[in-house]
Design a protein around this motif. Structure first.
Motif, PDB file in Angstrom:
ATOM      1  N   LYS A 124       0.445  -1.009  -0.044  1.00 49.94           N
ATOM      2  CA  LYS A 124      -0.354  -0.111  -0.162  1.00 49.94           C
ATOM      3  C   LYS A 124       1.476   0.822  -0.181  1.00 49.94           C
ATOM      4  O   LYS A 124       0.703   2.214   1.189  1.00 49.94           O
ATOM      5  N   VAL A 125       2.278   1.186  -0.850  1.00 47.66           N
ATOM      6  CA  VAL A 125       2.124   2.676  -1.182  1.00 47.66           C
ATOM      7  C   VAL A 125       2.665   3.092  -1.617  1.00 47.66           C
ATOM      8  O   VAL A 125       2.595   2.398  -2.845  1.00 47.66           O
ATOM      9  N   ASN A 126       2.642   4.444  -2.257  1.00 46.84           N
ATOM     10  CA  ASN A 126       1.956   5.237  -3.007  1.00 46.84           C
ATOM     11  C   ASN A 126       3.734   5.873  -4.032  1.00 46.84           C
ATOM     12  O   ASN A 126       4.694   5.662  -3.615  1.00 46.84           O
ATOM     13  N   VAL A 127       3.325   4.276  -5.747  1.00 50.73           N
ATOM     14  CA  VAL A 127       4.501   4.698  -6.337  1.00 50.73           C
ATOM     15  C   VAL A 127       4.715   5.747  -6.985  1.00 50.73           C
ATOM     16  O   VAL A 127       3.405   5.616  -7.660  1.00 50.73           O
ATOM     17  N   GLU A 128       5.774   6.127  -7.551  1.00 44.26           N
ATOM     18  CA  GLU A 128       5.858   7.513  -8.526  1.00 44.26           C
ATOM     19  C   GLU A 128       5.134   7.002  -9.601  1.00 44.26           C
ATOM     20  O   GLU A 128       5.438   5.899 -10.263  1.00 44.26           O
ATOM     21  N   MET A 129       5.181   8.055 -10.581  1.00 41.42           N
ATOM     22  CA  MET A 129       4.104   7.483 -11.803  1.00 41.42           C
ATOM     23  C   MET A 129       5.121   6.766 -12.577  1.00 41.42           C
ATOM     24  O   MET A 129       5.388   5.969 -13.940  1.00 41.42           O
ATOM     25  N   ASP A 130       6.753   7.983 -11.962  1.00 37.50           N
ATOM     26  CA  ASP A 130       7.677   6.821 -13.101  1.00 37.50           C
ATOM     27  C   ASP A 130       8.139   5.541 -13.513  1.00 37.50           C
ATOM     28  O   ASP A 130       8.387   5.769 -14.095  1.00 37.50           O
ATOM     29  N   THR A 131       8.490   5.823 -12.135  1.00 39.29           N
ATOM     30  CA  THR A 131       8.890   4.438 -11.327  1.00 39.29           C
ATOM     31  C   THR A 131       7.555   2.979 -11.839  1.00 39.29           C
ATOM     32  O   THR A 131       7.636   2.152 -12.428  1.00 39.29           O
ATOM     33  N   ARG A 132       6.427   3.832 -11.937  1.00 39.65           N
ATOM     34  CA  ARG A 132       5.277   2.700 -12.481  1.00 39.65           C
ATOM     35  C   ARG A 132       5.090   2.366 -13.938  1.00 39.65           C
ATOM     36  O   ARG A 132       5.255   1.467 -14.408  1.00 39.65           O
ATOM     37  N   LEU A 133       5.751   4.237 -14.816  1.00 40.40           N
ATOM     38  CA  LEU A 133       5.640   3.191 -16.237  1.00 40.40           C
ATOM     39  C   LEU A 133       7.263   2.813 -16.496  1.00 40.40           C
ATOM     40  O   LEU A 133       7.150   2.187 -17.875  1.00 40.40           O
ATOM     41  N   ASN A 134       8.129   2.881 -16.074  1.00 38.35           N
ATOM     42  CA  ASN A 134       9.133   2.104 -16.293  1.00 38.35           C
ATOM     43  C   ASN A 134       9.184   1.484 -16.382  1.00 38.35           C
ATOM     44  O   ASN A 134      10.153   0.208 -16.331  1.00 38.35           O
ATOM     45  N   ASN A 135       8.345   0.240 -15.155  1.00 37.95           N
ATOM     46  CA  ASN A 135       8.106  -1.304 -14.829  1.00 37.95           C
ATOM     47  C   ASN A 135       6.556  -1.403 -14.732  1.00 37.95           C
ATOM     48  O   ASN A 135       6.034  -1.997 -14.518  1.00 37.95           O
ATOM     49  N   ARG A 136       6.432  -1.244 -16.044  1.00 35.18           N
ATOM     50  CA  ARG A 136       4.479  -0.802 -16.968  1.00 35.18           C
ATOM     51  C   ARG A 136       4.263  -2.299 -16.483  1.00 35.18           C
ATOM     52  O   ARG A 136       3.539  -2.681 -16.232  1.00 35.18           O
ATOM     53  N   PHE A 137       4.948  -3.501 -17.514  1.00 36.41           N
ATOM     54  CA  PHE A 137       4.423  -4.983 -17.120  1.00 36.41           C
ATOM     55  C   PHE A 137       4.579  -5.062 -15.600  1.00 36.41           C
ATOM     56  O   PHE A 137       3.868  -5.963 -14.756  1.00 36.41           O
ATOM     57  N   ILE A 138       5.082  -5.127 -14.408  1.00 30.46           N
ATOM     58  CA  ILE A 138       4.471  -5.554 -13.160  1.00 30.46           C
ATOM     59  C   ILE A 138       3.279  -4.051 -12.637  1.00 30.46           C
ATOM     60  O   ILE A 138       2.461  -4.399 -11.900  1.00 30.46           O
ATOM     61  N   ASP A 139       3.556  -3.354 -13.225  1.00 27.47           N
ATOM     62  CA  ASP A 139       2.665  -2.472 -12.741  1.00 27.47           C
ATOM     63  C   ASP A 139       1.246  -3.011 -13.081  1.00 27.47           C
ATOM     64  O   ASP A 139       0.015  -2.500 -12.681  1.00 27.47           O
ATOM     65  N   ILE A 140       0.810  -2.896 -14.336  1.00 23.21           N
ATOM     66  CA  ILE A 140      -0.338  -4.105 -14.691  1.00 23.21           C
ATOM     67  C   ILE A 140      -0.671  -4.897 -13.979  1.00 23.21           C
ATOM     68  O   ILE A 140      -1.925  -5.974 -14.352  1.00 23.21           O
ATOM     69  N   ARG A 141       0.040  -5.634 -13.295  1.00 21.54           N
ATOM     70  CA  ARG A 141      -0.336  -6.846 -12.641  1.00 21.54           C
ATOM     71  C   ARG A 141      -1.728  -6.806 -11.181  1.00 21.54           C
ATOM     72  O   ARG A 141      -1.891  -7.566 -10.486  1.00 21.54           O
ATOM     73  N   ARG A 142      -1.413  -5.057 -11.247  1.00 20.66           N
ATOM     74  CA  ARG A 142      -2.391  -4.342 -10.217  1.00 20.66           C
ATOM     75  C   ARG A 142      -3.165  -4.685 -10.813  1.00 20.66           C
ATOM     76  O   ARG A 142      -3.761  -4.299 -11.488  1.00 20.66           O
ATOM     77  N   PRO A 143      -4.676  -5.202 -10.020  1.00 21.12           N
ATOM     78  CA  PRO A 143      -5.951  -5.460 -10.466  1.00 21.12           C
ATOM     79  C   PRO A 143      -6.548  -4.200 -10.846  1.00 21.12           C
ATOM     80  O   PRO A 143      -7.078  -3.997 -11.831  1.00 21.12           O
ATOM     81  N   ASP A 144      -6.620  -3.150 -10.538  1.00 17.89           N
ATOM     82  CA  ASP A 144      -6.677  -1.985 -10.572  1.00 17.89           C
ATOM     83  C   ASP A 144      -6.227  -1.635 -11.856  1.00 17.89           C
ATOM     84  O   ASP A 144      -7.276  -0.709 -12.809  1.00 17.89           O
ATOM     85  N   VAL A 145      -4.762  -1.663 -12.213  1.00 16.07           N
ATOM     86  CA  VAL A 145      -4.205  -0.767 -12.921  1.00 16.07           C
ATOM     87  C   VAL A 145      -4.457  -1.622 -14.087  1.00 16.07           C
ATOM     88  O   VAL A 145      -5.006  -1.030 -15.397  1.00 16.07           O
ATOM     89  N   ARG A 146      -5.167  -3.029 -14.339  1.00 14.56           N
ATOM     90  CA  ARG A 146      -6.037  -3.790 -15.453  1.00 14.56           C
ATOM     91  C   ARG A 146      -6.769  -4.023 -15.723  1.00 14.56           C
ATOM     92  O   ARG A 146      -6.832  -3.873 -16.757  1.00 14.56           O
ATOM     93  N   SER A 147      -7.330  -3.513 -14.899  1.00 16.95           N
ATOM     94  CA  SER A 147      -9.341  -3.109 -14.909  1.00 16.95           C
ATOM     95  C   SER A 147      -9.009  -1.713 -16.055  1.00 16.95           C
ATOM     96  O   SER A 147      -9.987  -1.732 -16.974  1.00 16.95           O
ATOM     97  N   ILE A 148      -8.413  -0.687 -15.512  1.00 13.65           N
ATOM     98  CA  ILE A 148      -8.788   0.273 -16.422  1.00 13.65           C
ATOM     99  C   ILE A 148      -8.343  -0.797 -18.538  1.00 13.65           C
ATOM    100  O   ILE A 148      -8.801   0.486 -19.298  1.00 13.65           O
ATOM    101  N   PHE A 149      -7.913  -1.182 -18.058  1.00  8.14           N
ATOM    102  CA  PHE A 149      -7.000  -1.369 -19.783  1.00  8.14           C
ATOM    103  C   PHE A 149      -8.362  -2.481 -20.535  1.00  8.14           C
ATOM    104  O   PHE A 149      -8.671  -2.416 -21.017  1.00  8.14           O
ATOM    105  N   GLU A 150      -8.536  -2.900 -19.365  1.00  4.01           N
ATOM    106  CA  GLU A 150      -9.940  -3.727 -19.733  1.00  4.01           C
ATOM    107  C   GLU A 150     -11.001  -3.157 -20.181  1.00  4.01           C
ATOM    108  O   GLU A 150     -11.863  -3.475 -21.072  1.00  4.01           O
ATOM    109  N   LEU A 151     -11.097  -2.158 -19.434  1.00  2.00           N
ATOM    110  CA  LEU A 151     -12.209  -0.825 -19.619  1.00  2.00           C
ATOM    111  C   LEU A 151     -12.272  -0.204 -20.888  1.00  2.00           C
ATOM    112  O   LEU A 151     -13.151  -0.100 -22.087  1.00  2.00           O
ATOM    113  N   ARG A 152     -11.450  -0.100 -21.633  1.00  2.00           N
ATOM    114  CA  ARG A 152     -10.259   0.542 -22.407  1.00  2.00           C
ATOM    115  C   ARG A 152     -11.206  -0.598 -23.482  1.00  2.00           C
ATOM    116  O   ARG A 152     -11.366  -0.241 -25.084  1.00  2.00           O
ATOM    117  N   SER A 153     -10.067  -1.817 -23.721  1.00  2.00           N
ATOM    118  CA  SER A 153     -11.051  -2.392 -24.087  1.00  2.00           C
ATOM    119  C   SER A 153     -12.651  -2.882 -24.796  1.00  2.00           C
ATOM    120  O   SER A 153     -12.884  -2.325 -25.822  1.00  2.00           O
TER     121      SER A 153
END
Ligand code: ATP
Length: 435
Positions: free
Chosen positions: A111-140
């Motif tokens: 539950k730590v707030n990760v900076e946007m840059d760190t998240r984007l640099n490690n996007r493959f991990i970031d997208i493992r978070r269910p809330d982040v993945r949901s955004i892309f499923e909704l986009r689809s």
């Protein structure tokens, strides 16, 4: 060994022997018993390892794994009132697919707030978070709903070139590339091509493609590559015909995403507000008045920036409206292809704003050759660079109009995301070219 293939959304105690696949989210070793949280794309499953009941090498294999390693586990389901699914799995067979390196570049469930840059640099991990993945499923879901509603309304999906010899909006925001020794550019929009199609009988077209802008805008709504959803239709009476199509499309998108994306919206804790069309219309001049009434000193002809858009957004929100059109901008602030409003200094243009931010612009186009060419000259563009385009106006061009909607901004506003980058898998901006 393989049992019934299950994931966390389908598994039942009655399955008895199941095979599940996923990432090791967490391991807790309590001496005589260990617990593993296995995460798959739908949720988590508890794997329970009572030391005495699990084969020794399976036990060792599993409890010494690192977080985020991928495994395929076959085991017996047991009822449990300690877990969300009401069951746990006691493994009888394990296949380790890959062992994750340590330390992880960023946490997934911490539950730590990760900076946007760190998240984007490690996007493959970031997208493992269910809330982040949901955004892309909704986009689809959103993208499918757009194709469906456009097709149903008689629009033909087209694709126009992204490597072009000249741009629609002039030089400042064009990315120049070397094209076998010649200068070429990345397309800013399909504007010129979709208009040319209006002379062909393909008189309702849409395109969903990347658009490129060499804008040094470091904001939360600008990227250098975005997905543009463009529509163009011929034989219109006025820009109102274009705005009506946009209303049909946006209304359908909001309803479909709400309906088909229930699960993902729940994960995000979001509810999409559906605002029934027709959407309110404010003219540019009315907006100037509203803004100036709040103590700002805008002059006729001034552009609306983030601040002005937000003022109008707040004003419309106070009336319970998230979506609204702003029409009849000064001609001088609009590209050459937008039709002038008769003999005024205004134009048959519109923007669609969503919660205080422009998500689309469009209008009726100038379809009369002579006027088009003079508008080009007024905009300090050389008509000789655009002959391929203006030719299409010389030999029979119907009245027409259209729009460009930024898909990324539409998603951002629909889901109340903080930053347009939140809804783009691998965003490109002034400072980011990787991953
Ligand atoms: P803005 O003034 O907000 O920079 P614009 O007037 O340059 O936008 P248009 O050229 O009218 O935008 O493009 C139509 C739509 O494309 C915009 O309403 C927006 O949704 C999207 N768009 C344009 N530029 C960008 C960008 N740099 N990043 C993301 N989306 C964009």
């Amino acid at each position: 060994m393989i049992g019934l293939i299950r994931d966390s959304s389908t598994i039942k105690v009655d399955d008895k022997i199941v095979t599940v696949k996923g990432w090791i989210q967490d391991i807790k070793n309590l001496g005589g018993i260990s617990f593993i949280t296995l995460r798959d794309k739908c949720g988590t499953i508890q794997i329970t390892l009572p030391k005495k009941k699990v084969e020794e090498n399976i036990f060792r294999n599993l409890v010494t794994l690192t977080r985020e390693s991928t495994v395929i586990i076959t085991g017996e389901t047991k009822k449990s009132d300690q877990t969300a699914l009401g069951l746990e799995i006691v493994p009888i067979d394990v296949k380790v697919c890959s062992r994750a390196d340590t330390p992880l570049p960023m946490g997934i469930v911490d539950k730590v707030n990760v900076e946007m840059d760190t998240r984007l640099n490690n996007r493959f991990i970031d997208i493992r978070r269910p809330d982040v993945r949901s955004i892309f499923e909704l986009r689809s879901i959103m993208m499918k709903s757009i194709v469906d509603v456009m097709t149903r309304n008689g629009f033909v999906q087209v694709h126009t070139p992204k490597i072009v010899g000249s741009g629609a909006e002039g030089g400042a925001t064009l990315f120049k590339i070397d094209y076998f020794g010649r200068s070429a550019y990345l397309a800013q929009s399909p504007q010129l091509y979709k208009q040319m199609l209006m002379s062909t009988g393909l008189d309702r077209v849409f395109e969903i493609s990347p658009a490129f802008r060499a804008e040094k805008s470091n904001t939360n709504r600008h990227v250098t590559e975005f997905i543009s959803f463009d529509g163009e239709l011929a034989w219109i009476d006025s820009q109102k015909d274009v705005m009506s199509v946009i209303e049909i499309v946006i209304d359908h998108v909001l309803k479909e995403v709400s309906e088909k994306g229930k699960k993902q919206l729940e994960i995000l804790g979001k509810k999409i507000k559906i605002q029934s069309p027709p959407y309110p219309v404010l003219t540019y001049s009315e907006c100037i008045e509203i803004i100036n009434n709040l103590g700002v000193n805008l002059k006729d002809g001034d552009d609306f920036g983030t601040k002005e858009e937000k003022i109008i957004g707040d004003y419309m929100a106070s009336k319970g409206k998230d979506l609204y059109f702003i029409t009849e901008y000064p001609s001088a602030s609009k590209p050459f292809y937008i039709m002038n409003k008769d003999d005024t200094s205004y134009s048959y243009s519109f923007d669609l704003d969503f919660k205080g931010q422009e998500i689309s612009s469009g209008g009726q186009r100038e379809h009369r050759f002579d006027r088009l060419v003079s508008r080009m000259k007024e905009s300090e563009l050389d008509p000789n660079d655009f002959v391929f385009y203006t030719n299409a106006f010389k030999y029979g061009m119907p009245p027409h109009g259209g729009w460009g909607i930024g898909i990324d901004r539409l998603l951002t506003k629909m889901l109340d995301l903080q930053n347009v980058r939140d809804g783009i898998l691998f965003p490109r901006d002034v400072s980011r070219l990787s991953p």
